[in-house]
Write an enzyme that holds these catalytic residues in place. Structure first.
Site, PDB file in Angstrom:
ATOM      1  N   ILE A 507       0.854  -1.187   0.000  1.00  0.00           N
ATOM      2  CA  ILE A 507       0.000   0.000   0.000  1.00  0.00           C
ATOM      3  C   ILE A 507       0.892   1.240   0.000  1.00  0.00           C
ATOM      4  O   ILE A 507       1.783   1.375   0.840  1.00  0.00           O
ATOM      5  CB  ILE A 507      -0.929   0.010   1.227  1.00  0.00           C
ATOM      6  CG1 ILE A 507      -1.815  -1.243   1.213  1.00  0.00           C
ATOM      7  CG2 ILE A 507      -1.792   1.262   1.243  1.00  0.00           C
ATOM      8  CD1 ILE A 507      -2.618  -1.418   2.484  1.00  0.00           C
ATOM      9  N   GLU A 549       2.349  -3.981   5.446  1.00  0.00           N
ATOM     10  CA  GLU A 549       1.393  -3.690   4.373  1.00  0.00           C
ATOM     11  C   GLU A 549       1.782  -4.370   3.076  1.00  0.00           C
ATOM     12  O   GLU A 549       1.238  -4.048   2.014  1.00  0.00           O
ATOM     13  CB  GLU A 549       1.292  -2.174   4.152  1.00  0.00           C
ATOM     14  CG  GLU A 549       2.506  -1.522   3.505  1.00  0.00           C
ATOM     15  CD  GLU A 549       3.582  -1.127   4.522  1.00  0.00           C
ATOM     16  OE1 GLU A 549       4.394  -0.246   4.204  1.00  0.00           O
ATOM     17  OE2 GLU A 549       3.609  -1.690   5.627  1.00  0.00           O
TER      18      GLU A 549
END
Length: 625
Positions: A507, A549
């Protein structure tokens, strides 16, 4: 009548001893099996948490190496053979270039950042810039190995001031070896990272002879407490035992002979003990230094709730076994007049019990009738000829007739050492799993069939497996399980020439989301992104959370098809409005399997492509065949 009474008493005493022995052996073996499985699983989880913690730091420093090595190698080349004044100038350049990085990473557990010239002298210690030009290679095994092999080294090593886990990288410039540099993390930071993965209380116990030989006395006094275990001396991070577990409990543990013996062994062990009326367990996991020698033990303190469950289950089972045996004695004489005692005894059992005479069921206990919701055996037999009518046909479980044509009863009798299981539905249509055993009734052609409900035991085992294989936040495969699948794919590709590709994505600006909206929102974004990606992957794709992430996908397609798939995923994420009103984008790195690839090489290549995507402005796909 008196002779009959004496015979009955003798018969009862003999039967009671056999009865107690058989059931005690049976339940105790179950208890030991459960405890041993718990020990194995605990050791496995500690091992995984250590590997995961090391890997988490290694990924961070690999990324830093990729960004910093060219500049450092160039400056180190200039320093080699330079004058003292020139080397001081080069140190000033290095400090201006990388001190900001060091100060930032210190917040994330980095406690040492060193650069060495080609002769193994300390060109610069960022944590102690005033200490330099000592030939540290003379007392560092790790450096000696690196300078001999010119290859990356990692592992625990005790330095002048305290213990550290070192990540050491060779430096090359214009194809020539010019020196090396090192990131180091102290053991306590690594243990804290392990605790993030595992969740239980951790502490490290260092062998005294290792610390005494290599750490200055003032460092020992500053950082460590002396801990006596039996006749041996160890050291522990100052006051750490107070923070991790109660001091009295730790002092009790130190006096246990089994614990003292475990601290002399080479293999991981679990020691169970009771303190202040509660059961506990501690995993003693030996830690090897970079030379392969044990220099410390990681202690992982478990609360022992599962051990209490296993022990109390065994005690309750044996309590009832003993109780039933005594009740048998109370009713034994009356059996000469009637056989109602037999019925009353087996009705007290919670397991399903059937008495068979070789032709069919002649009696059952109440638990059996209640399970199938019948008032009497006659009512049951009016509907069913055989209990095997209730068996659910599933591979790996007993059926009415096995593949070799033998009926299920004879199959169990002829294979007493095998584990036999059946699935049956109760009257509420709930599925239960039973273990099946057959015991012949002495001096009779009749025999017991015991159906023991092991549904909860299997559920507990499944829960432990899920903890080891699935990420707790996103409920997809975790890194440990993903690496297992990746190994399998590599083997198939190397053996059969299969084609597969690897996608790594993360992300963009995820730290900003956490800092701005909080970690709860960040976790929500991770879960929603996982759900979104899963909707657009195929059953054959392997999707896992790599860490933080970062995510990984294995696809059974070539690089070009995978590029289109990754671009599709990128666009879907880009267009999606997350439930917190956030707009989130992802960057993707892709590579395809190459001949003789290893886990390290293909993951490294994929990670480099993800880095390229980041460098290209994020929210894009970068690939390398």
């Amino acid at each position: 009548m008196r002779k009959v009474g004496l015979f009955v008493i003798r018969y009862y005493l003999f039967a009671f001893i056999v009865y107690e022995f058989l059931f005690a052996t049976y339940f105790y073996n179950i208890y030991l099996t459960n405890k041993n499985e718990y020990h194995k699983e605990s050791i496995h989880l500690v091992q995984n948490s250590l590997e995961s913690a090391v890997h988490a730091y290694e990924m961070t420093y690999d990324d830093a190496y990729a960004r910093q090595s060219d500049t450092i190698a160039k400056l180190t080349t200039q320093a080699n053979g330079a004058s003292t004044k020139e080397r001081d100038g080069i140190r000033e350049i290095l400090l201006s270039e990388f001190m900001e990085f060091f100060n930032y990473e210190k917040l994330n557990a980095l406690n040492g950042f060193l650069i060495f010239d080609k002769d193994g002298r300390a060109l610069l210690r960022f944590h102690k810039p005033y200490a330099h030009d000592d030939k540290i290679i003379e007392h560092r095994y790790s450096l000696q190995k690196l300078y001999k092999t010119f290859s990356f080294q990692k592992g625990f090593e005790i330095g002048i001031f305290q213990d550290s886990y070192r990540f050491q990288y060779p430096l090359f410039y214009d194809g020539n070896f010019v020196g090396s540099y090192e990131y180091s993390v102290d053991s306590q930071s690594l243990i804290n990272e392990m605790q993030n993965f595992y969740g239980d209380a951790h502490q490290a116990l260092f062998r005294a002879n290792n610390l005494k030989n290599l750490i200055e006395n003032k460092s020992i006094e500053k950082f460590y407490n002396k801990v006596s275990v039996g006749s041996d001396t160890f050291y522990m991070k100052k006051n750490h035992y107070v923070k991790v577990i109660d001091k009295d409990r730790f002092n009790y543990l130190k006096d246990l002979k089994e614990f003292q013996q475990a601290l002399h062994g080479d293999d991981p062990k679990v020691v169970d003990y009771s303190f202040d009326g509660k059961d506990y367990a501690v995993v003693i996991y030996p830690i090897h230094d970079i030379e392969g020698k044990i220099f410390a033990y990681i202690l992982v303190h478990l609360n022992g709730s599962l051990l209490e469950h296993f022990k109390y289950t065994f005690m309750i089972e044996m309590f009832f076994v003993t109780l039933f045996g005594l009740m048998l004695g109370l009713f034994i004489y009356k059996e000469l007049q009637n056989r109602r005692y037999f019925k009353e005894l087996i009705d007290l059992q919670h397991d399903l019990i059937v008495v068979n005479d070789g032709k069919g069921i002649i009696d059952t206990n109440r638990a059996f009738l209640e399970f199938f919701c019948y008032e009497s055996l006659e009512e049951y037999k009016h509907v069913h000829e055989c209990i095997c009518d209730m068996f659910i046909e599933v591979d790996g479980y007993l059926t009415k007739e096995n593949k070799n044509g033998i009926d299920w009863i004879n199959h169990v009798k002829e294979n007493p050492d095998e584990e036999h299981k059946v699935k049956m539905l109760d009257c509420d249509k709930e599925e239960h799993i039973f273990s099946v055993e057959i015991e012949k009734i002495s001096e009779s052609h009749k025999f017991f069939i015991l159906f023991r409900d092991i549904t909860k035991d299997l559920s507990l085992k499944q829960e432990l497996e899920e903890r080891a294989n699935y990420d707790g936040l996103t409920q997809i495969f975790n890194r440990n399980r993903f690496e297992f699948f990746l190994v399998q794919e590599l083997k198939k590709a190397q053996r059969y020439g299969n084609v597969f590709s690897l996608i790594m994505f993360d992300i963009d600006h995820f730290k900003k989301i956490n800092d701005t909206y909080g970690h709860d929102v960040g976790d929500h974004v991770l879960r929603e992104l996982t759900y979104l990606i899963k909707q657009h992957t195929r059953d054959v794709d392997i999707f896992a959370r790599w860490g933080g992430e970062e995510f990984m996908i294995i696809t059974q397609t070539n690089i070009y098809q995978t590029e289109m798939f990754a671009e599709k995923l990128r666009a879907i994420v880009d267009k999606h409005t997350f439930s917190d009103g956030l707009h989130v984008t992802c960057s993707f790195g892709i590579t395809q399997y190459r001949k003789n690839d290893s886990i390290e090489s293909i993951v490294k290549r994929c990670d480099n492509m993800l880095y390229s995507a980041k460098e290209s402005g994020r929210n894009c796909v970068a690939s390398l065949k």
